[in-house]
Design an enzyme around this catalytic site. Structure first.
Site, PDB file in Angstrom:
ATOM      1  N   ASP A  68       0.825  -1.213   0.000  1.00  0.00           N
ATOM      2  CA  ASP A  68       0.000   0.000   0.000  1.00  0.00           C
ATOM      3  C   ASP A  68       0.855   1.257   0.000  1.00  0.00           C
ATOM      4  O   ASP A  68       2.035   1.244   0.365  1.00  0.00           O
ATOM      5  CB  ASP A  68      -0.953   0.007   1.193  1.00  0.00           C
ATOM      6  CG  ASP A  68      -0.237   0.038   2.540  1.00  0.00           C
ATOM      7  OD1 ASP A  68       0.783  -0.665   2.681  1.00  0.00           O
ATOM      8  OD2 ASP A  68      -0.691   0.757   3.439  1.00  0.00           O
ATOM      9  N   GLU A 117       0.236  -1.058   5.745  1.00  0.00           N
ATOM     10  CA  GLU A 117       1.351  -0.510   6.520  1.00  0.00           C
ATOM     11  C   GLU A 117       1.132   0.965   6.807  1.00  0.00           C
ATOM     12  O   GLU A 117       1.508   1.460   7.877  1.00  0.00           O
ATOM     13  CB  GLU A 117       2.673  -0.715   5.777  1.00  0.00           C
ATOM     14  CG  GLU A 117       3.917  -0.448   6.615  1.00  0.00           C
ATOM     15  CD  GLU A 117       4.388   0.995   6.607  1.00  0.00           C
ATOM     16  OE1 GLU A 117       5.260   1.340   7.426  1.00  0.00           O
ATOM     17  OE2 GLU A 117       3.885   1.800   5.790  1.00  0.00           O
TER      18      GLU A 117
END
Length: 325
Positions: A68, A117
């Site tokens: 991400d 994350e």
């Protein structure tokens, strides 16, 4: 050996897949299919992480990076030897470095492309794999750097309710929250061993019979920091630091020197999945990857492709050293 052109093409295509937190599915599918094209089995787990295993010699090493990115689209383009695009530095460049080091090396490796994350690290918290001997997290440290420490992250909510009185007779909820922030922030200091932070959200308004206020803050915490028990903690990830004498750190220092560069051991004020994975498995963890972290989350995010390619070679050398080669 995989050509440099193919490695650059892979990274560009990965960056072209816009994958802000919560929308990682397409990028995970892309990575899984690319592993399979290179003859390595891979799967997507129940939280969206893409996992691949390559059995080889030596200790088991977890290579973990995140899929991400923060939001904010940047047109993807190559200008000379520089690739522009959201996630090129944080952290698809480092993730691609882990990807090709897995494929080209003959080490004993688990690759994990993690989700969330940039959120609450759902991918790292829910990672279910055999316990590794070492962990290398893909984050921008610079080709010649290795990150051996990250500060912690503490998110806290404060709420104040004050019974309404005449405006000249007392303070309201907002004023009490401001006093709370001033008390917390008075001892802020920079550096890895200092406490600092910011207000993430501040809301104050009046109800029929009370003044109401809510403040959410995020603190970057040094090693050993313990928050007050009475605080309403939303999330707390403690600081993490690995011993610079670790065999993992020594393998990086030697490999970077052998590549003709001067090694730099770094401690960062941010927080990464390193903070979760190291304690989760109880083994030494560092972060490594190409890119300038000052460009993280900015409209100017870009990565030098020569440094990206060199980082792959350095990481492969690290894996050889860890298995005694």
């Amino acid at each position: 050996m995989i050509s440099e052109e193919e490695k650059i093409k892979f990274l560009k295509e990965l960056v072209e897949i816009y994958s802000p937190t919560g929308r990682e599915e397409e990028a995970a599918k892309f990575i899984k299919e690319k592993f399979e094209e290179y003859g390595i089995e891979a799967y997507v787990d129940n939280v969206g992480n893409v996992i691949a295993r390559k059995s080889g010699e030596g200790p088991l090493v977890l290579l973990a990076g995140h899929i991400d990115t923060v939001p904010g689209y940047i047109p993807v383009r190559i200008e000379g030897e520089v690739l522009w695009g959201r996630g090129s530095v944080d952290a698809k460049g480092p993730l691609a470095t882990l990807f090709f080091s897995t494929i080209e090396g003959n080490a004993n490796v688990i690759f994990a492309g993690l989700v969330d994350e940039e959120g609450f690290s759902k991918g790292a918290r829910n990672l279910k794999i055999p316990r590794p001997d070492y962990i290398i997290v893909g984050e921008p440290s610079g080709t010649n750097g290795v990150t051996i420490g990250y500060k912690g992250s503490l998110t806290v909510r404060f709420v104040e309710r004050v019974e309404k009185v005449h405006s000249s007779l007392g303070v309201g909820a907002a004023e009490r929250l401001i006093e709370k922030w001033l008390e917390i922030s008075k001892d802020f200091s920079d550096g890895f061993n200092g406490l600092n932070g910011r207000i993430v959200r501040f809301l104050a308004y009046d109800r029929e019979f009370e003044f109401y206020g809510e403040m959410i803050i995020n603190l970057r915490t040094p090693p050993g920091y313990v928050p007050p028990l009475e605080w309403d903690i939303i999330d707390f990830v403690p600081a993490y630091e690995v011993d610079r004498r670790s065999p993992l750190v020594r393998a990086f220092v030697k490999s970077i020197r052998e590549a003709g560069l001067k090694p730099k051991l770094k401690k960062k004020s941010g927080t990464a999945d390193t903070n979760i994975l190291g304690p989760k498995f109880g083994v030494d963890a560092v972060a490594y990857g190409p890119g300038d972290s000052k460009l993280d989350h900015t409209p100017y995010e870009r990565i030098n492709l020569r440094e990206y390619l060199k980082s792959i070679e350095i990481l492969k050398a690290v894996l050889r050293k860890l298995k005694g080669g």
